[in-house]
Design a protein around this motif. Sequence first.
Motif, PDB file in Angstrom:
ATOM      1  N   ILE A  44      -7.556  -2.415 -31.288  1.00  0.00           N
ATOM      2  CA  ILE A  44      -8.617  -1.426 -31.527  1.00  0.00           C
ATOM      3  C   ILE A  44      -8.492  -0.843 -32.925  1.00  0.00           C
ATOM      4  N   LEU A  45      -7.264  -0.523 -33.347  1.00  0.00           N
ATOM      5  CA  LEU A  45      -7.042   0.005 -34.687  1.00  0.00           C
ATOM      6  C   LEU A  45      -7.466  -1.003 -35.754  1.00  0.00           C
ATOM      7  N   PHE A  46      -7.151  -2.268 -35.538  1.00  0.00           N
ATOM      8  CA  PHE A  46      -7.554  -3.306 -36.478  1.00  0.00           C
ATOM      9  C   PHE A  46      -9.078  -3.405 -36.555  1.00  0.00           C
ATOM     10  N   ALA A  47      -9.745  -3.427 -35.402  1.00  0.00           N
ATOM     11  CA  ALA A  47     -11.209  -3.514 -35.390  1.00  0.00           C
ATOM     12  C   ALA A  47     -11.829  -2.293 -36.056  1.00  0.00           C
ATOM     13  N   TRP A  48     -11.271  -1.117 -35.792  1.00  0.00           N
ATOM     14  CA  TRP A  48     -11.795   0.106 -36.388  1.00  0.00           C
ATOM     15  C   TRP A  48     -11.618   0.077 -37.908  1.00  0.00           C
ATOM     16  N   SER A  49     -10.462  -0.400 -38.360  1.00  0.00           N
ATOM     17  CA  SER A  49     -10.235  -0.440 -39.816  1.00  0.00           C
ATOM     18  C   SER A  49     -11.167  -1.443 -40.490  1.00  0.00           C
ATOM     19  N   ARG A  50     -11.502  -2.522 -39.821  1.00  0.00           N
ATOM     20  CA  ARG A  50     -12.433  -3.517 -40.386  1.00  0.00           C
ATOM     21  C   ARG A  50     -13.855  -2.948 -40.434  1.00  0.00           C
ATOM     22  N   MET A  51     -14.239  -2.170 -39.435  1.00  0.00           N
ATOM     23  CA  MET A  51     -15.588  -1.586 -39.429  1.00  0.00           C
ATOM     24  C   MET A  51     -15.736  -0.517 -40.511  1.00  0.00           C
ATOM     25  N   ASN A  52     -14.656   0.158 -40.810  1.00  0.00           N
ATOM     26  CA  ASN A  52     -14.704   1.271 -41.757  1.00  0.00           C
ATOM     27  C   ASN A  52     -14.276   0.857 -43.154  1.00  0.00           C
ATOM     28  N   GLY A  53     -14.659  -0.326 -43.576  1.00  0.00           N
ATOM     29  CA  GLY A  53     -14.452  -0.737 -44.943  1.00  0.00           C
ATOM     30  C   GLY A  53     -13.139  -1.399 -45.235  1.00  0.00           C
ATOM     31  N   GLY A  54     -12.387  -1.783 -44.185  1.00  0.00           N
ATOM     32  CA  GLY A  54     -11.150  -2.520 -44.428  1.00  0.00           C
ATOM     33  C   GLY A  54     -11.476  -3.895 -44.960  1.00  0.00           C
ATOM     34  N   ASN A  55     -10.481  -4.536 -45.510  1.00  0.00           N
ATOM     35  CA  ASN A  55     -10.697  -5.867 -46.123  1.00  0.00           C
ATOM     36  C   ASN A  55     -11.321  -6.784 -45.182  1.00  0.00           C
TER      37      ASN A  55
END
Length: 69
Positions: A58-69
């Motif tokens: 979930i943290l990985f998906a959230w970071s990708r949605m919020n402008g992560g690489n």
Amino acid sequence: MTDDPLFFVAVAATVFVAAILIFGVVTFARGGEFNRKHGNRIMRWRVGAQFVAVLLIILFAWSRMNGGN
């Protein structure tokens, strides 16, 4: 996606959960004293590890949605 270290941590946690699950199922299938003594504990470890793995995913998906690489 594969350049994100969190991705590899989430994959490692998922593999760890699968390893615990396989170990637990094998000991359950073999039965015996070891299973009677440790079977429930092994599955509790799996549930805890699975919780951590789901949080990491979930943290990985959230970071990708919020402008992560």
